[in-house]
Design a protein around this motif. Structure first.
Motif, PDB file in Angstrom:
ATOM      1  N   ASP A 155       0.832  -1.202   0.000  1.00  0.00           N
ATOM      2  CA  ASP A 155       0.000   0.000   0.000  1.00  0.00           C
ATOM      3  C   ASP A 155       0.871   1.259   0.000  1.00  0.00           C
ATOM      4  OD1 ASP A 155      -2.303  -1.464  -0.055  1.00  0.00           O
ATOM      5  OD2 ASP A 155      -2.784  -1.226   2.071  1.00  0.00           O
ATOM      6  N   ALA A 156       1.973   1.231   0.743  1.00  0.00           N
ATOM      7  CA  ALA A 156       2.861   2.391   0.801  1.00  0.00           C
ATOM      8  C   ALA A 156       3.457   2.682  -0.578  1.00  0.00           C
ATOM      9  CB  ALA A 156       3.967   2.153   1.825  1.00  0.00           C
ATOM     10  N   ALA A 157       3.847   1.618  -1.300  1.00  0.00           N
ATOM     11  CA  ALA A 157       4.406   1.815  -2.634  1.00  0.00           C
ATOM     12  C   ALA A 157       3.349   2.350  -3.598  1.00  0.00           C
ATOM     13  CB  ALA A 157       4.972   0.494  -3.158  1.00  0.00           C
ATOM     14  N   ALA A 158       2.118   1.843  -3.489  1.00  0.00           N
ATOM     15  CA  ALA A 158       1.031   2.335  -4.346  1.00  0.00           C
ATOM     16  C   ALA A 158       0.757   3.810  -4.079  1.00  0.00           C
ATOM     17  CB  ALA A 158      -0.237   1.514  -4.115  1.00  0.00           C
ATOM     18  N   GLU A 159       0.768   4.199  -2.823  1.00  0.00           N
ATOM     19  CA  GLU A 159       0.525   5.602  -2.466  1.00  0.00           C
ATOM     20  C   GLU A 159       1.644   6.495  -2.990  1.00  0.00           C
ATOM     21  OE1 GLU A 159       0.147   5.310   1.740  1.00  0.00           O
ATOM     22  OE2 GLU A 159      -1.798   4.266   1.635  1.00  0.00           O
ATOM     23  N   SER A 160       2.874   6.005  -2.937  1.00  0.00           N
ATOM     24  CA  SER A 160       4.008   6.774  -3.457  1.00  0.00           C
ATOM     25  C   SER A 160       3.901   6.970  -4.965  1.00  0.00           C
ATOM     26  CB  SER A 160       5.316   6.050  -3.112  1.00  0.00           C
ATOM     27  OG  SER A 160       6.420   6.718  -3.672  1.00  0.00           O
ATOM     28  N   GLU A 161       3.543   5.891  -5.675  1.00  0.00           N
ATOM     29  CA  GLU A 161       3.381   6.003  -7.130  1.00  0.00           C
ATOM     30  C   GLU A 161       2.222   6.928  -7.488  1.00  0.00           C
ATOM     31  OE1 GLU A 161       5.282   4.714  -9.762  1.00  0.00           O
ATOM     32  OE2 GLU A 161       6.643   4.403  -8.074  1.00  0.00           O
ATOM     33  N   LEU A 162       1.163   6.886  -6.691  1.00  0.00           N
ATOM     34  CA  LEU A 162       0.029   7.774  -6.943  1.00  0.00           C
ATOM     35  C   LEU A 162       0.442   9.232  -6.791  1.00  0.00           C
ATOM     36  CD1 LEU A 162      -2.947   8.467  -7.402  1.00  0.00           C
ATOM     37  CD2 LEU A 162      -3.354   8.036  -4.964  1.00  0.00           C
ATOM     38  N   LEU A 181     -12.669   9.260  -6.283  1.00  0.00           N
ATOM     39  CA  LEU A 181     -12.345   8.359  -5.193  1.00  0.00           C
ATOM     40  C   LEU A 181     -13.475   7.372  -4.905  1.00  0.00           C
ATOM     41  CD1 LEU A 181     -10.295   7.796  -2.873  1.00  0.00           C
ATOM     42  CD2 LEU A 181     -11.462   9.596  -1.572  1.00  0.00           C
ATOM     43  N   SER A 182     -13.151   6.072  -4.913  1.00  0.00           N
ATOM     44  CA  SER A 182     -14.150   5.047  -4.581  1.00  0.00           C
ATOM     45  C   SER A 182     -14.164   4.805  -3.070  1.00  0.00           C
ATOM     46  CB  SER A 182     -13.826   3.738  -5.304  1.00  0.00           C
ATOM     47  OG  SER A 182     -12.680   3.127  -4.722  1.00  0.00           O
ATOM     48  N   PRO A 183     -15.266   4.282  -2.534  1.00  0.00           N
ATOM     49  CA  PRO A 183     -15.307   3.973  -1.097  1.00  0.00           C
ATOM     50  C   PRO A 183     -14.215   2.986  -0.673  1.00  0.00           C
ATOM     51  CG  PRO A 183     -17.522   3.944  -2.015  1.00  0.00           C
ATOM     52  CD  PRO A 183     -16.581   4.065  -3.171  1.00  0.00           C
ATOM     53  N   ALA A 184     -13.941   1.973  -1.498  1.00  0.00           N
ATOM     54  CA  ALA A 184     -12.946   0.964  -1.133  1.00  0.00           C
ATOM     55  C   ALA A 184     -11.545   1.572  -1.062  1.00  0.00           C
ATOM     56  CB  ALA A 184     -12.973  -0.189  -2.149  1.00  0.00           C
ATOM     57  N   PHE A 185     -11.210   2.428  -2.016  1.00  0.00           N
ATOM     58  CA  PHE A 185      -9.888   3.048  -2.023  1.00  0.00           C
ATOM     59  C   PHE A 185      -9.737   3.988  -0.833  1.00  0.00           C
ATOM     60  CE2 PHE A 185      -6.192   5.348  -3.450  1.00  0.00           C
ATOM     61  CZ  PHE A 185      -5.525   4.462  -4.293  1.00  0.00           C
ATOM     62  N   GLN A 186     -10.805   4.738  -0.534  1.00  0.00           N
ATOM     63  CA  GLN A 186     -10.766   5.632   0.616  1.00  0.00           C
ATOM     64  C   GLN A 186     -10.601   4.851   1.915  1.00  0.00           C
ATOM     65  OE1 GLN A 186     -10.372   8.620   1.416  1.00  0.00           O
ATOM     66  NE2 GLN A 186     -11.203   8.775   3.489  1.00  0.00           N
ATOM     67  N   ALA A 187     -11.317   3.754   2.040  1.00  0.00           N
ATOM     68  CA  ALA A 187     -11.221   2.942   3.248  1.00  0.00           C
ATOM     69  C   ALA A 187      -9.820   2.376   3.435  1.00  0.00           C
ATOM     70  CB  ALA A 187     -12.246   1.809   3.201  1.00  0.00           C
ATOM     71  N   ARG A 188      -9.159   2.023   2.333  1.00  0.00           N
ATOM     72  CA  ARG A 188      -7.825   1.420   2.420  1.00  0.00           C
ATOM     73  C   ARG A 188      -6.742   2.481   2.647  1.00  0.00           C
ATOM     74  NH1 ARG A 188      -5.043  -2.931  -0.027  1.00  0.00           N
ATOM     75  NH2 ARG A 188      -6.968  -4.120   0.267  1.00  0.00           N
ATOM     76  N   HIS A 189      -6.836   3.606   1.922  1.00  0.00           N
ATOM     77  CA  HIS A 189      -5.717   4.564   1.910  1.00  0.00           C
ATOM     78  C   HIS A 189      -6.005   5.888   2.619  1.00  0.00           C
ATOM     79  CE1 HIS A 189      -3.332   2.113  -0.879  1.00  0.00           C
ATOM     80  NE2 HIS A 189      -4.453   1.877  -1.540  1.00  0.00           N
ATOM     81  N   ASN A 190      -7.262   6.140   2.993  1.00  0.00           N
ATOM     82  CA  ASN A 190      -7.624   7.414   3.630  1.00  0.00           C
ATOM     83  C   ASN A 190      -7.173   8.601   2.774  1.00  0.00           C
ATOM     84  OD1 ASN A 190      -8.815   8.987   5.637  1.00  0.00           O
ATOM     85  ND2 ASN A 190      -6.904   9.170   6.791  1.00  0.00           N
ATOM     86  N   THR A 191      -7.369   8.485   1.474  1.00  0.00           N
ATOM     87  CA  THR A 191      -6.846   9.458   0.515  1.00  0.00           C
ATOM     88  C   THR A 191      -7.427  10.850   0.703  1.00  0.00           C
ATOM     89  OG1 THR A 191      -6.712   7.616  -1.042  1.00  0.00           O
ATOM     90  CG2 THR A 191      -6.439   9.825  -1.952  1.00  0.00           C
ATOM     91  N   ALA A 192      -8.689  10.936   1.054  1.00  0.00           N
ATOM     92  CA  ALA A 192      -9.334  12.245   1.187  1.00  0.00           C
ATOM     93  C   ALA A 192      -8.645  13.108   2.238  1.00  0.00           C
ATOM     94  CB  ALA A 192     -10.816  12.067   1.535  1.00  0.00           C
ATOM     95  N   ASN A 193      -8.128  12.471   3.286  1.00  0.00           N
ATOM     96  CA  ASN A 193      -7.433  13.216   4.332  1.00  0.00           C
ATOM     97  C   ASN A 193      -5.950  13.386   4.027  1.00  0.00           C
ATOM     98  OD1 ASN A 193      -9.748  13.520   5.946  1.00  0.00           O
ATOM     99  ND2 ASN A 193      -9.478  11.476   6.809  1.00  0.00           N
ATOM    100  N   ALA A 194      -5.393  12.438   3.274  1.00  0.00           N
ATOM    101  CA  ALA A 194      -3.954  12.472   2.999  1.00  0.00           C
ATOM    102  C   ALA A 194      -3.592  13.459   1.896  1.00  0.00           C
ATOM    103  CB  ALA A 194      -3.470  11.075   2.625  1.00  0.00           C
ATOM    104  N   LEU A 195      -4.493  13.677   0.937  1.00  0.00           N
ATOM    105  CA  LEU A 195      -4.182  14.519  -0.217  1.00  0.00           C
ATOM    106  C   LEU A 195      -5.187  15.660  -0.328  1.00  0.00           C
ATOM    107  CD1 LEU A 195      -3.378  11.751  -2.856  1.00  0.00           C
ATOM    108  CD2 LEU A 195      -1.764  13.056  -1.471  1.00  0.00           C
ATOM    109  N   ARG A 207     -26.580  11.601  -1.758  1.00  0.00           N
ATOM    110  CA  ARG A 207     -25.343  12.362  -1.677  1.00  0.00           C
ATOM    111  C   ARG A 207     -24.279  11.545  -0.937  1.00  0.00           C
ATOM    112  NH1 ARG A 207     -25.300  18.057  -1.893  1.00  0.00           N
ATOM    113  NH2 ARG A 207     -23.965  18.061  -0.041  1.00  0.00           N
ATOM    114  N   PRO A 208     -23.080  11.461  -1.516  1.00  0.00           N
ATOM    115  CA  PRO A 208     -22.030  10.652  -0.886  1.00  0.00           C
ATOM    116  C   PRO A 208     -21.374  11.379   0.288  1.00  0.00           C
ATOM    117  CG  PRO A 208     -21.213  11.658  -2.905  1.00  0.00           C
ATOM    118  CD  PRO A 208     -22.660  12.036  -2.809  1.00  0.00           C
ATOM    119  N   ASP A 209     -21.010  10.611   1.310  1.00  0.00           N
ATOM    120  CA  ASP A 209     -20.373  11.211   2.483  1.00  0.00           C
ATOM    121  C   ASP A 209     -19.194  10.388   2.991  1.00  0.00           C
ATOM    122  OD1 ASP A 209     -21.674   9.018   3.463  1.00  0.00           O
ATOM    123  OD2 ASP A 209     -22.983  10.100   4.845  1.00  0.00           O
ATOM    124  N   TYR A 210     -18.746   9.398   2.202  1.00  0.00           N
ATOM    125  CA  TYR A 210     -17.736   8.480   2.701  1.00  0.00           C
ATOM    126  C   TYR A 210     -16.332   9.080   2.768  1.00  0.00           C
ATOM    127  CZ  TYR A 210     -17.177   7.658  -2.379  1.00  0.00           C
ATOM    128  OH  TYR A 210     -17.016   7.805  -3.732  1.00  0.00           O
TER     129      TYR A 210
END
Length: 240
Positions: A155-162, A181-195, A207-210
């Motif tokens: 996951d760390a390598a995927a986040e770095s490449e992203l 951003l999909s719910p599954a990706f957000q749940a795994r990587h917390n992307t909304a808060n990280a980027l 309305r989505p709230d995930y």
């Protein structure tokens, strides 16, 4: 005699309950059928979301962009996928030109592949997408997880490449990317808060709230059936 009457009353009561249950099931099935049929053409109220558009299917089927505009689309996002050569009929370049000719604002979505390096993905984007200030911000679709990668990708390598991919795409486009951003990706990587990028979320009808924070784009109907193409389109609205 009294026992017989009680037994008959119990049987009558059971029959009544069975009939009631059957009615409830039928009503439920009818409602589900109506909801399915209604969702085929449903889209959010234009008074609440005046800016609406579509993400067209990734396949090579014909898309009538003028028709898409006539039914209320102001913009369109085109998926950037491998397959036909860039200049092949029905390919990306063909769709790009047709969408612009129809008077639609155009953006491009790149599907992030965590199993592939950022350089190859951004290279395809730079080769196929012109540098043009009039284009909508590029979008990067974050749906695939690295679980099936061979060789294994952490996951760390995927986040770095992203992060590398985002930087490369933004340099080419000259503007910040939007993260689809999909719910599954957000749940795994917390992307909304990280980027700190604008978000494009998806949830049919509700309305989505995930992501836990406001979004810019909402895919409100993942499969809207229209006259614009044989395949359903993903109907998208912009947050005011």
């Amino acid at each position: 005699m009294a026992r017989g009457r009680k037994s008959g009353a119990r049987r009558a009561s059971r029959r009544w309950l069975l009939r009631l249950a059957a009615v409830v099931v039928l009503v439920g099935l009818a409602f589900a059928a109506w909801l399915w049929w209604d969702m085929r053409s449903w889209h959010p109220d234009e008074a609440a979301y005046p800016e609406q558009g579509a993400l067209v299917p990734a396949g090579g089927g014909e898309v009538r962009f003028a028709t898409l505009k006539a039914i209320g689309a102001r913009f369109v996002y085109l998926p950037l996928v491998g397959g036909p050569a860039p200049g092949a009929p029905g390919g990306f370049a063909d769709r790009f030109a047709a969408a612009r000719a129809a008077g639609l604002q155009v953006g491009v979505v790149l599907d992030f592949d965590p199993c592939a390096g950022a350089d190859a993905q951004s290279g395809m984007f730079a080769q196929m997408v012109p540098r043009d200030a009039k284009l909508l911000p590029p979008a990067i679709s974050l749906a695939r997880l690295a679980d099936g990668c061979d060789p294994k990708v952490s996951d760390a390598a995927a986040e770095s490449e992203l992060m590398t991919l985002i930087n490369q795409i933004e340099i080419h486009a000259g503007k910040p990317a939007i993260l689809k951003l999909s719910p599954a990706f957000q749940a795994r990587h917390n992307t909304a808060n990280a980027l700190a990028r604008d978000l494009w979320l998806a949830r049919d009808r509700a309305r989505p709230d995930y992501a836990g924070r406001p979004w810019l784009l909402w895919s409100a109907n993942s499969a809207r059936v229209t006259e614009a193409s044989a395949e359903p389109v993903e109907w998208v609205v912009v947050q005011k």
